[in-house]
Design an enzyme around this catalytic site. Sequence first.
Site, PDB file in Angstrom:
ATOM      1  N   TYR A  25      -4.134   5.221 -10.145  1.00  0.00           N
ATOM      2  CA  TYR A  25      -4.181   6.286  -9.133  1.00  0.00           C
ATOM      3  C   TYR A  25      -5.544   6.255  -8.452  1.00  0.00           C
ATOM      4  O   TYR A  25      -6.566   6.068  -9.119  1.00  0.00           O
ATOM      5  CB  TYR A  25      -3.966   7.656  -9.795  1.00  0.00           C
ATOM      6  CG  TYR A  25      -4.255   8.823  -8.872  1.00  0.00           C
ATOM      7  CD1 TYR A  25      -3.226   9.397  -8.120  1.00  0.00           C
ATOM      8  CD2 TYR A  25      -5.547   9.325  -8.724  1.00  0.00           C
ATOM      9  CE1 TYR A  25      -3.486  10.447  -7.256  1.00  0.00           C
ATOM     10  CE2 TYR A  25      -5.810  10.376  -7.853  1.00  0.00           C
ATOM     11  CZ  TYR A  25      -4.779  10.931  -7.130  1.00  0.00           C
ATOM     12  OH  TYR A  25      -5.032  11.963  -6.256  1.00  0.00           O
ATOM     13  N   GLU A  39      -4.650   9.024  -0.303  1.00  0.00           N
ATOM     14  CA  GLU A  39      -4.263   8.924  -1.711  1.00  0.00           C
ATOM     15  C   GLU A  39      -3.300   7.765  -1.935  1.00  0.00           C
ATOM     16  O   GLU A  39      -2.430   7.508  -1.105  1.00  0.00           O
ATOM     17  CB  GLU A  39      -3.592  10.234  -2.150  1.00  0.00           C
ATOM     18  CG  GLU A  39      -3.186  10.260  -3.614  1.00  0.00           C
ATOM     19  CD  GLU A  39      -2.433  11.540  -3.997  1.00  0.00           C
ATOM     20  OE1 GLU A  39      -3.027  12.382  -4.685  1.00  0.00           O
ATOM     21  OE2 GLU A  39      -1.266  11.688  -3.589  1.00  0.00           O
TER      22      GLU A  39
END
Length: 387
Positions: free
Chosen positions: A101, A189
Amino acid sequence: MDLLEYQGKQLFARHGLRVSSGQAVTSVEDAVKAAGEVGYPVVVKAQVLIGGRGKAGGVKLAADESEVREHAGNILGMDIKGHIVRTLWIEHASDIASEYYASVLLDRSAKRPLVMFSVEGGVDIEEVAERTPEKLIRHHVDALTGLSRAEAVEIARQGGADADVVEGVADALVALYEVWIEEDATLAEINPLIVTPEREVKALDSKVSLDGNALYRHPENQGLSDSENEDPIERRAKEEGVQYVKLDGDIGILGNGAGLVMSTLDVVAQAGGSPANFLDAGGGSDAEKIKQAVDLLLANEAVKAVLFNIFGGITRCDEVARGLIAAFEDIKPTVPFVVRLDGTNDVEGRRLLQEAALPNVHAARTMNEAADKVVALAAGQSVGAPA
Ligand code: GDP
Ligand code: MN
């Protein structure tokens, strides 16, 4: 302004982040064609401005044409948490060794950009942050110098990236920071940022929000707004340069100045009403502007009553009254209006309105009185004769 996954990936690619090649399509036939061109196996991905598509059945692997047909057919038109799927992204499927992530956003309380990284990707990152906060690296960046490569390497190491991909992850972080800063994004993101069995580091998903107020600096990004899913009246307002926001209720609200409009929303809510939209007429409202505003307010069919809340400063109430009278001649609204005029030339404005005796226009002296009246009118109750 939120971008669809594939649009975010296009920005990623521009800044050197690795992504899979793919095509955006809107029909099953085009999905099949695209799959043939990007090469099987492919992933069929719903393009909606909401996360958790995978869990909702909006992300499916397809090994051959019949599977693409099946999945594209199922996903097109699917309702994912209130978002209807109209576009699919067909990309060549990746093999996955690990899911990480990465994100960049502004930490307002620290007044610094924040880079986050975790090797626990692919899942809900809020859960990781809550249950195992030590697995989510949070690194503040000096906005003046930006994210250095050395810092990025350190973040990847600290986060526990496999040793052989620390460099690759650092490259991805530096590129992601570049996307965030150079495209004027408010959020960039990647979840998941994958490591393939060949040890390539790649963005498998994207979540990018751009700062709408900085769009003028990025003409190439202006076409990215999801105009198909944008409210048509909001779009029209934007084109006409009017501040307009759609809400879910049934009372149309017009005020002059953002502060007054905000407090009008509050007062209407307090009076038990529910605003359908609000529109900021700004300073100096001539007849043409008022007409445009009334037109926009009424374009929303949910509107059952309208509240005009004008505090005259630079804006003169008599001018607003004239604008309203002219607008009524032209548009002939069928819903009741409550008009509160206060401030510069308010007496003259109220006199003009009274003389014009517009059908179904009610005057109010105070904001509270105006709110009570408009809430009653929207509910179909009588508030006495118009004046
Ligand atoms: P989200 O559910 O909206 O976050 O959509 P994602 O794009 O993140 O996809 C959800 C999940 O589908 C990912 O976490 C992967 O596990 C899986 N997935 C997506 N693309 C691929 C792919 O190319 N290959 C494989 N094997 N899995 C994929
Ligand atoms: Mn994802």
